[in-house]
Design a protein around this motif. Structure first.
Motif, PDB file in Angstrom:
ATOM      1  N   GLN A  54      45.757  39.428  44.065  1.00  0.00           N
ATOM      2  CA  GLN A  54      45.556  38.056  44.725  1.00  0.00           C
ATOM      3  C   GLN A  54      45.601  36.730  43.931  1.00  0.00           C
ATOM      4  O   GLN A  54      46.018  35.730  43.914  1.00  0.00           O
ATOM      5  CB  GLN A  54      44.258  37.432  45.956  1.00  0.00           C
ATOM      6  N   ARG A  55      44.614  37.359  43.065  1.00  0.00           N
ATOM      7  CA  ARG A  55      44.497  36.158  42.496  1.00  0.00           C
ATOM      8  C   ARG A  55      45.694  35.883  41.172  1.00  0.00           C
ATOM      9  O   ARG A  55      46.550  34.744  40.595  1.00  0.00           O
ATOM     10  CB  ARG A  55      43.914  35.527  40.484  1.00  0.00           C
ATOM     11  N   HIS A  66      48.191  34.143  43.231  1.00  0.00           N
ATOM     12  CA  HIS A  66      48.284  32.690  43.163  1.00  0.00           C
ATOM     13  C   HIS A  66      48.798  32.212  42.084  1.00  0.00           C
ATOM     14  O   HIS A  66      48.849  30.868  42.249  1.00  0.00           O
ATOM     15  CB  HIS A  66      46.535  32.557  43.351  1.00  0.00           C
ATOM     16  N   GLN A 113      39.402  47.126  46.701  1.00  0.00           N
ATOM     17  CA  GLN A 113      38.938  45.701  46.801  1.00  0.00           C
ATOM     18  C   GLN A 113      39.313  44.840  45.785  1.00  0.00           C
ATOM     19  O   GLN A 113      39.283  43.366  45.342  1.00  0.00           O
ATOM     20  CB  GLN A 113      37.321  44.967  47.194  1.00  0.00           C
ATOM     21  N   ALA A 114      39.106  44.901  44.832  1.00  0.00           N
ATOM     22  CA  ALA A 114      38.938  44.916  43.205  1.00  0.00           C
ATOM     23  C   ALA A 114      40.167  44.453  42.843  1.00  0.00           C
ATOM     24  O   ALA A 114      41.102  43.347  41.854  1.00  0.00           O
ATOM     25  CB  ALA A 114      37.595  45.641  41.875  1.00  0.00           C
ATOM     26  N   GLN A 115      40.869  45.241  42.971  1.00  0.00           N
ATOM     27  CA  GLN A 115      42.561  45.297  42.906  1.00  0.00           C
ATOM     28  C   GLN A 115      43.172  44.443  43.797  1.00  0.00           C
ATOM     29  O   GLN A 115      43.676  44.103  43.263  1.00  0.00           O
ATOM     30  CB  GLN A 115      43.442  47.121  42.920  1.00  0.00           C
ATOM     31  N   LEU A 116      42.320  43.912  44.984  1.00  0.00           N
ATOM     32  CA  LEU A 116      43.527  43.592  45.604  1.00  0.00           C
ATOM     33  C   LEU A 116      42.925  42.033  45.298  1.00  0.00           C
ATOM     34  O   LEU A 116      44.037  40.865  45.235  1.00  0.00           O
ATOM     35  CB  LEU A 116      42.527  43.354  47.114  1.00  0.00           C
ATOM     36  N   ASN A 117      41.592  41.900  44.794  1.00  0.00           N
ATOM     37  CA  ASN A 117      40.871  40.709  44.379  1.00  0.00           C
ATOM     38  C   ASN A 117      42.131  40.244  43.137  1.00  0.00           C
ATOM     39  O   ASN A 117      42.515  38.508  43.032  1.00  0.00           O
ATOM     40  CB  ASN A 117      39.869  40.620  44.133  1.00  0.00           C
ATOM     41  N   LYS A 118      42.499  41.167  42.129  1.00  0.00           N
ATOM     42  CA  LYS A 118      43.441  40.279  41.137  1.00  0.00           C
ATOM     43  C   LYS A 118      44.458  40.779  41.414  1.00  0.00           C
ATOM     44  O   LYS A 118      44.878  39.840  40.649  1.00  0.00           O
ATOM     45  CB  LYS A 118      43.555  42.532  40.234  1.00  0.00           C
TER      46      LYS A 118
END
Length: 235
Positions: A214-215, A218, A207-212
């Protein structure tokens, strides 16, 4: 006058006394005072009573002992009728009747063999003999009754003990199996919890990697969009 009187009235003359020679008594023959038995002080005289002689019953009505062979032979000949019978375990008593001779037999048996026999010519004398043999058979069979009862109790106890042991074994097996299953379930739960922890850690990391990512995406998209010119729209 006295000379002419009858002879039984004549008094004997005093000058002719009759002398009787006394026997010679020696000193050793003389009785001593201590040798003379003393006369009893009192003697009780019992009146005489006539002796009572019991009347003997006639030979046909009196109870007599009989030979076993006599009854066995009559039974083999089928000459006896059974009036009464009693049996308890190996002992039995019967009241048999011989119609031809009008004789009753009270018989005590042991293991179906004639043991004792009494005979009588009258039913009033035979029935007490039969009851006596019944009481004797009951008394002799009392130990057999207690033995049978105790044997049945011991058999019941043995059966209950075997059933209890079987139940205990089943419960013990169930407990062992349950304990083994408990241990197996506990180990499995421990492994599941460990795996869950690992999976949870991987999820958090992902999840942390995915959030990173995704940022980053973006940001890249924002950078790309900054280079696009603003063109007027045509109508």
């Amino acid at each position: 006058m006295l000379d002419n009187a009858p002879s039984f009235l004549v008094r004997p003359k005093a000058n002719n006394p009759i002398r009787v020679a006394a026997p010679d008594i020696h000193a050793e023959d003389e009785l001593k005072d201590e040798d003379v038995p003393a006369a009893p002080s009192s003697t009780r005289v019992m009146p005489l009573r006539p002796a009572v002689v019991p009347t003997q019953p006639s030979g046909k009505q009196s109870l007599q002992a009989a030979h076993r062979a006599e009854v066995e032979w009559l039974v083999q000949q089928g000459s006896l009728a059974t009036f009464r019978t009693f049996q308890s375990f190996a002992y039995s008593a019967r009241l048999l009747f011989h119609p031809r001779d009008l004789i009753y037999y009270a018989v005590l048996y042991h293991e179906n063999a004639v043991w004792r026999v009494l005979r009588a010519g009258d039913l009033d004398a035979a029935e007490p003999a039969f009851r006596h043999f019944v009481e004797q058979a009951m008394r002799l069979a009392d130990a057999e009754m207690r033995r049978a009862h105790l044997a049945a109790q011991n058999e019941q106890f043995s059966r209950l003990i075997a059933e209890s042991e079987a139940q205990i074994e089943r419960v013990r097996v169930d407990l062992q199996q349950g304990g083994a299953q408990d241990q197996e379930v506990a180990l499995k739960q421990q492994e599941v919890r460990k795996e869950l922890a690992q999976l949870e850690g991987k999820r958090i990391a992902a999840q942390a990697q995915l959030n990173k990512l995704q940022r980053q995406l973006h940001q890249l998209n924002a950078t790309v969009n900054e280079s696009v010119p603003n063109l007027p729209t045509t109508r």
